[in-house]
Design an enzyme around this catalytic site. Structure first.
Site, PDB file in Angstrom:
ATOM      1  CD  GLU A 152      -1.726  -2.360   1.692  1.00 15.91           C
ATOM      2  OE1 GLU A 152      -2.619  -3.228   1.772  1.00 15.91           O
ATOM      3  OE2 GLU A 152      -0.544  -2.576   2.053  1.00 15.91           O
ATOM      4  CE  LYS A 167     -17.251  -6.732   4.138  1.00 10.42           C
ATOM      5  NZ  LYS A 167     -16.546  -7.950   4.618  1.00 10.42           N
ATOM      6  CG  PHE A 182      -9.794  -9.381  11.625  1.00 15.34           C
ATOM      7  CD1 PHE A 182      -8.564  -9.818  12.098  1.00 15.34           C
ATOM      8  CD2 PHE A 182     -10.035  -9.400  10.258  1.00 15.34           C
ATOM      9  CE1 PHE A 182      -7.595 -10.284  11.222  1.00 15.34           C
ATOM     10  CE2 PHE A 182      -9.065  -9.865   9.374  1.00 15.34           C
ATOM     11  CZ  PHE A 182      -7.844 -10.309   9.854  1.00 15.34           C
ATOM     12  CD  GLN A 183      -7.308  -7.027   8.012  1.00 14.69           C
ATOM     13  OE1 GLN A 183      -8.188  -6.783   7.183  1.00 14.69           O
ATOM     14  NE2 GLN A 183      -6.144  -7.561   7.670  1.00 14.69           N
ATOM     15  CG  MET A 187      22.619  12.756   3.292  1.00  8.50           C
ATOM     16  SD  MET A 187      23.818  13.767   2.384  1.00  8.50           S
ATOM     17  CE  MET A 187      22.907  14.098   0.877  1.00  8.50           C
TER      18      MET A 187
END
Length: 579
Positions: free
Chosen positions: A49, A161, A111-112, A469
């Site tokens: 993602e 959802k 969940f999630q 760097m």
């Protein structure tokens, strides 16, 4: 109409034809609906993602249109955070749509489930958790309006959802009204006149061109302004693309790794006209000594930036395009020839250069060769670190929206996925990705995305066996104590690319560079070059943190011991010896 269908109908009304993302359980209804829009919307599946979010960012930077990302809840949403923060720091319009658990489950540690609006509140212009089907159309319209007006930036819509499957009337508004949000577009005429009066009085003016010139699409007007009034100009990292008709008027980059002569111009100016600049710490060095003898005219769409980091004599709030159009209506006589001659002498005395030898590939030469071989309108995407600064110093950008990098957040791993988004947004242009060996490994999985869609992105990994760097800072400021920065066990990136199905080659000697870059330019397919470069090469000039931009460090000792150490490890690894 179901909520998931409303989303796509709204996206079409907003002119969206490209989406990036990864599906998941809490957004599965949206992805199911996507099947009905395959002929109208192009979808690109990414492997992470963060990669999808950076791709939306790259797409937005080259097109000027908002990039759209659709991901699931929980880890899908949190994986976008770095990409959102990157866009926020650089004022890039992206719309992130995250799935969420059903509204009845919110707050139950389902969940999630994660409070993504709470997490992203500090790094978005606006975010919104949809709680009813009735509010959905207006919420979507509001997201696009906020992302693209005023100072652009990322927004997030959290889409539960049950709202995706709920049914309601789709009444999409033509406009939205947000109390307290009324971006100023037109600059105040009196302030513009004051700025012109200061220009008339000035003897040593400098224009600083910032990222706002690219974001507003105003670079052509910037060049017209420089040409008309014959004012010397410099640019910030995000302001590359300045290209006046007379090259004596442009002195390239300023700030920590700007040119000596660019920083000299700012330090010795009596007037600074800042166009779409936020005066970050990387530009200012020591704020107390920055341009101490100059009056400052600051033009910016965001009033919060004006006076935030430097004192301003003439503030002008407005869209840069609009303000420049007003500037160009004035007819005044200017003669800054003595000042320009002085700057030319400084440029001759302290040129931007590097030491060349025949033993090791110099990363600066790789950049110069790409600049020589590829077309003028090539889109160059740099990662973060030394590779980024070498590109900024040695590539000659001549067009707006042609240099993409993470300027504000400094996100390693940005370049590869952003380059994919740039190629999708500008399919007719060459896209070259420069990455260091450290940053490239942070989103290396998106090589599979390039192969999946056969996108002819050209990639150069400049491998100096270190987090370069940070290693440079350790050499210069920490007595060569290279703590946790050496990457001597890097893989063969060419073989990794070949394993994915992408053409690749590895080069280690200077006499291999020209042929490799020419092959890269001629390739009609995606291709990667793994260039093993001098591990001790530094980015110079350099203004130390908090230092005076007028006195940058222009030389540093070359660490021969470090080079020998790294080359020995490489040779041992070739023989398969114990390390």
């Amino acid at each position: 109409m179901k909520g998931s269908k409303m989303l796509f109908e709204a996206l079409l009304k907003e002119g969206v034809d490209t989406i990036f993302g990864i599906p998941g359980g809490a957004i599965i209804n949206v992805y199911d609906e996507l099947c009905n829009y395959e002929d109208k919307i192009n979808f690109y599946l990414f492997r992470h993602e963060q990669g999808a979010t950076h791709a939306a960012d790259g797409y937005a930077r080259v097109t000027g249109k908002p990039g759209v990302v659709i991901v699931t809840s929980g880890p899908g949403a949190t994986n976008t955070v770095t990409g959102i923060a990157t866009a926020y720091m650089d004022s890039i319009p992206i719309v992130v749509i995250t799935g969420q658990v059903p509204t009845s489950f919110i707050g139950t540690d389902a969940f999630q489930e994660v409070d993504v609006t709470g997490i992203t509140m500090p790094i978005t212009k606006h975010n919104h958790l949809v709680t009813s089907i009735e509010e959905l159309p207006y919420a979507i319209k509001e997201m696009f309006y906020v992302a693209t007006t005023g100072r652009p930036g990322p927004v997030l819509l959290d889409f539960p959802k049950d709202i995706q499957t709920a049914e309601g009337e789709f009444n999409y508004p033509d406009t939205v009204e947000i109390p307290g949000y009324k971006p100023t577009v037109k600059g105040h005429p009196k302030q513009i006149k004051k700025a012109i009066e200061l220009l008339k009085e000035s003897k040593r003016p400098v224009v600083i061109v910032g990222g706002g010139a690219n974001l507003s699409g105003a670079m052509d007007l910037v060049n017209q302004f420089i040409d008309k009034f014959k004012v010397p100009a410099v640019s910030t990292l995000m302001g590359r693309g300045v290209n006046p008709s007379d090259e004596k008027l442009y002195y390239e980059g300023i700030g920590m790794h700007g040119t000596y002569y660019g920083n000299y111009a700012v330090a010795n100016a009596d007037l600074i006209i800042a166009l779409g600049v936020r005066f970050s710490d990387r530009i200012l060095g020591n704020p107390r000594t920055f341009a101490k003898n100059a009056r400052i005219v600051h033009v910016d769409i965001d009033p919060a930036e004006i006076g935030k980091n430097v004192r301003v004599d003439v503030p002008i709030v407005g869209d840069l395009k609009s303000v420049l159009e007003e500037f160009l209506k004035y007819e005044i006589e200017t003669d800054f020839s003595d000042w320009i001659e002085e700057l030319q002498e400084i440029k001759k005395k302290y040129p931007l250069t590097y030491k060349r030898d025949g033993k090791l590939i110099k990363p600066q030469y790789v950049v110069e060769k790409v600049n020589e071989v590829f077309p003028d309108d090539t889109v160059v995407v740099a990662d973060v670190g030394q590779n980024q600064m070498w590109v900024a110093q040695f590539y000659k950008f001549k067009h707006q929206r042609s240099f993409l990098c993470s300027g504000g957040l400094g996100t390693m791993g940005y370049a590869l996925p952003a380059g994919i988004g740039a190629k999708i947004g500008a399919p007719d242009k060459e896209v070259v990705v420069f990455a260091g060996d450290g940053g490239f490994q942070m989103n290396i999985q998106e090589l599979m995305t390039i192969k999946r869609y056969n996108l002819p992105v050209k990639i150069i990994v400049m491998d100096n066996k270190a987090l370069g760097m940070v290693r440079q800072w350790q050499q210069l400021f920490f007595n060569c104590r290279y703590s946790a920065t050496i990457l001597s066990d890097n893989p063969d990136f060419a073989k990794i690319a070949e394993a994915v199905g992408i053409k690749a080659m590895r080069i280690e000697k200077p006499d291999q560079v020209d042929e490799a870059i020419e092959k890269l330019a001629k390739s009609k397919e995606p291709m990667l070059i793994h260039a093993v470069v001098d591990p001790a090469e530094n980015v110079l000039p350099m203004v130390p943190p908090g230092g005076d931009v007028g006195t940058p460090l222009i030389e540093a000792p070359y660490d021969e011991t470090f080079v020998e150490r790294v080359l020995k490890v490489i040779e041992e690894s070739r023989r398969g010896d114990e390390r």
